[in-house]
Design a protein around this motif. Sequence first.
Motif, mmCIF file in Angstrom:
data_model
loop_
_atom_site.group_PDB
_atom_site.id
_atom_site.type_symbol
_atom_site.label_atom_id
_atom_site.label_comp_id
_atom_site.label_asym_id
_atom_site.label_seq_id
_atom_site.Cartn_x
_atom_site.Cartn_y
_atom_site.Cartn_z
ATOM 1 N N ASN A 29 -17.149 5.361 9.968
ATOM 2 C CA ASN A 29 -18.566 5.086 10.231
ATOM 3 C C ASN A 29 -19.391 4.966 8.958
ATOM 4 O O ASN A 29 -20.604 4.739 9.024
ATOM 5 N N LEU A 30 -18.745 5.123 7.802
ATOM 6 C CA LEU A 30 -19.454 5.019 6.528
ATOM 7 C C LEU A 30 -19.373 3.591 5.985
ATOM 8 O O LEU A 30 -18.427 2.858 6.282
ATOM 9 N N PRO A 31 -20.353 3.200 5.157
ATOM 10 C CA PRO A 31 -20.338 1.839 4.585
ATOM 11 C C PRO A 31 -19.386 1.757 3.390
ATOM 12 O O PRO A 31 -19.802 1.463 2.263
ATOM 13 N N VAL A 32 -18.110 2.060 3.637
ATOM 14 C CA VAL A 32 -17.120 2.022 2.558
ATOM 15 C C VAL A 32 -15.873 1.270 3.014
ATOM 16 O O VAL A 32 -15.493 1.299 4.184
ATOM 17 N N ASP A 33 -15.254 0.592 2.076
ATOM 18 C CA ASP A 33 -13.940 -0.013 2.269
ATOM 19 C C ASP A 33 -13.012 0.601 1.227
ATOM 20 O O ASP A 33 -13.349 0.652 0.044
ATOM 21 N N VAL A 34 -11.865 1.082 1.675
ATOM 22 C CA VAL A 34 -10.913 1.715 0.771
ATOM 23 C C VAL A 34 -9.765 0.749 0.498
ATOM 24 O O VAL A 34 -9.065 0.326 1.419
ATOM 25 N N GLU A 35 -9.606 0.396 -0.762
ATOM 26 C CA GLU A 35 -8.514 -0.475 -1.177
ATOM 27 C C GLU A 35 -7.459 0.367 -1.880
ATOM 28 O O GLU A 35 -7.767 1.123 -2.799
ATOM 29 N N ILE A 36 -6.209 0.230 -1.431
ATOM 30 C CA ILE A 36 -5.130 1.079 -1.944
ATOM 31 C C ILE A 36 -4.005 0.236 -2.533
ATOM 32 O O ILE A 36 -3.526 -0.702 -1.898
ATOM 33 N N GLU A 37 -3.604 0.585 -3.727
ATOM 34 C CA GLU A 37 -2.403 0.005 -4.330
ATOM 35 C C GLU A 37 -1.446 1.142 -4.633
ATOM 36 O O GLU A 37 -1.818 2.127 -5.281
ATOM 37 N N TRP A 38 -0.212 1.021 -4.168
ATOM 38 C CA TRP A 38 0.803 2.060 -4.374
ATOM 39 C C TRP A 38 1.605 1.723 -5.613
ATOM 40 O O TRP A 38 2.106 0.604 -5.770
ATOM 41 N N ARG A 39 1.725 2.697 -6.506
ATOM 42 C CA ARG A 39 2.431 2.518 -7.773
ATOM 43 C C ARG A 39 3.711 3.365 -7.804
ATOM 44 O O ARG A 39 3.764 4.433 -7.199
ATOM 45 N N PRO A 40 4.723 2.927 -8.550
ATOM 46 C CA PRO A 40 6.038 3.589 -8.513
ATOM 47 C C PRO A 40 6.128 4.826 -9.395
ATOM 48 O O PRO A 40 5.412 4.981 -10.389
ATOM 49 N N LYS A 53 2.402 -8.206 -4.519
ATOM 50 C CA LYS A 53 2.123 -9.502 -5.122
ATOM 51 C C LYS A 53 2.026 -10.610 -4.070
ATOM 52 O O LYS A 53 1.262 -11.556 -4.224
ATOM 53 N N LEU A 54 2.803 -10.488 -2.993
ATOM 54 C CA LEU A 54 2.806 -11.517 -1.960
ATOM 55 C C LEU A 54 1.690 -11.347 -0.931
ATOM 56 O O LEU A 54 1.179 -12.327 -0.398
ATOM 57 N N GLY A 55 1.321 -10.108 -0.649
ATOM 58 C CA GLY A 55 0.361 -9.903 0.431
ATOM 59 C C GLY A 55 -0.606 -8.761 0.252
ATOM 60 O O GLY A 55 -1.260 -8.341 1.216
ATOM 61 N N GLY A 56 -0.715 -8.241 -0.981
ATOM 62 C CA GLY A 56 -1.682 -7.193 -1.255
ATOM 63 C C GLY A 56 -1.468 -5.925 -0.449
ATOM 64 O O GLY A 56 -0.352 -5.583 -0.066
ATOM 65 N N GLN A 57 -2.565 -5.236 -0.191
ATOM 66 C CA GLN A 57 -2.512 -3.943 0.474
ATOM 67 C C GLN A 57 -1.858 -4.004 1.849
ATOM 68 O O GLN A 57 -1.085 -3.119 2.219
ATOM 69 N N VAL A 58 -2.161 -5.036 2.617
ATOM 70 C CA VAL A 58 -1.664 -5.115 3.995
ATOM 71 C C VAL A 58 -0.142 -5.128 4.027
ATOM 72 O O VAL A 58 0.489 -4.347 4.762
ATOM 73 N N LYS A 59 0.464 -6.007 3.240
ATOM 74 C CA LYS A 59 1.925 -6.106 3.242
ATOM 75 C C LYS A 59 2.573 -4.887 2.602
ATOM 76 O O LYS A 59 3.596 -4.377 3.088
ATOM 77 N N GLN A 60 1.983 -4.409 1.506
ATOM 78 C CA GLN A 60 2.581 -3.262 0.828
ATOM 79 C C GLN A 60 2.524 -2.017 1.710
ATOM 80 O O GLN A 60 3.489 -1.263 1.803
ATOM 81 N N GLN A 61 1.386 -1.814 2.369
ATOM 82 C CA GLN A 61 1.242 -0.649 3.242
ATOM 83 C C GLN A 61 2.223 -0.710 4.412
ATOM 84 O O GLN A 61 2.820 0.304 4.793
ATOM 85 N N ALA A 62 2.387 -1.886 4.986
ATOM 86 C CA ALA A 62 3.317 -2.042 6.111
ATOM 87 C C ALA A 62 4.740 -1.701 5.689
ATOM 88 O O ALA A 62 5.467 -0.988 6.396
ATOM 89 N N LEU A 63 5.150 -2.197 4.531
ATOM 90 C CA LEU A 63 6.499 -1.921 4.034
ATOM 91 C C LEU A 63 6.657 -0.447 3.685
ATOM 92 O O LEU A 63 7.681 0.176 4.014
ATOM 93 N N LEU A 64 5.661 0.121 3.024
ATOM 94 C CA LEU A 64 5.723 1.530 2.651
ATOM 95 C C LEU A 64 5.930 2.418 3.871
ATOM 96 O O LEU A 64 6.774 3.322 3.861
ATOM 97 N N THR A 65 5.180 2.168 4.931
ATOM 98 C CA THR A 65 5.302 2.962 6.151
ATOM 99 C C THR A 65 6.708 2.847 6.734
ATOM 100 O O THR A 65 7.304 3.848 7.148
ATOM 101 N N LEU A 66 7.248 1.642 6.765
ATOM 102 C CA LEU A 66 8.596 1.437 7.284
ATOM 103 C C LEU A 66 9.630 2.209 6.469
ATOM 104 O O LEU A 66 10.553 2.817 7.021
#
Length: 239
Positions: free
Chosen positions: A36-47, A115-128
């Motif tokens: 409910n806050l006016p924020v967007d959280v962008e996440i990049e996972w590093r090794p 590199k191919l899909g930013g946060q959306v693709k990286q997060q999906a793969l990380l969860t898997l």
Amino acid sequence: MPDRRVIKLLVISDLICPWCYIGQREMEKAIELCSNLPVDVEIEWRPYRIYPSLKDGSFVPKREWYESRFGKDKVEQMEQMASTRGEQLGITVKILEGVISQTTLAHRLLFKAWKLGGQVKQQALLTLLFKAYFETSENIGDTQVLAKAAVTADIMTRDEAVKFLESDELLEEVETMMTDARRKGVNGVPFVVIDGKWAVSGGQTAEVYSQIFKKLATGEVSAPRPRVEPPSAGVQVSA
């Protein structure tokens, strides 16, 4: 209506660290709490490599490896702590079933996903990959297991994934990121750098993260609290 604030997070983690899996879920809960806050959280996972002594391509039964390193009593305590914390978050964390392996291949694939899909693709793969390692006890050092995850996360075809994993593409970049993290004093994960200014170390709760997000959303620019250190402080994390 106030302008939306973008909060950028760099999350340094390793896929075989149970507290990194737990930390991912806590962060997801924090973002939900701040919906409910006016924020967007962008996440990049590093090794990161929590166990540098593990050799790439070497697969060892988890129980054997952990008990030889920490002793049976300590390992049982670790398993109970991680399992209990996972249950509280609605996830399964099994640290002693299956095999342990170095995570270089998986980190390369995660960086490729970014590199191919930013946060959306990286997060999906990380969860898997977290689920594969901690819930279904799969070997995430195996090319076929990683290729299957890449297909499921809609990153690339199985053949493309195998070809990528069997090459050296992005290896130098991943190695450089891991070396850079240790050079800057990161000696435990998860380690979260916020907007390049502050860092939170260890398996923090959703409440801690949401407090930080709320402060940033309301324009409080002093260093977030609690348990926040400068990115170079390198707080040791017990896992």
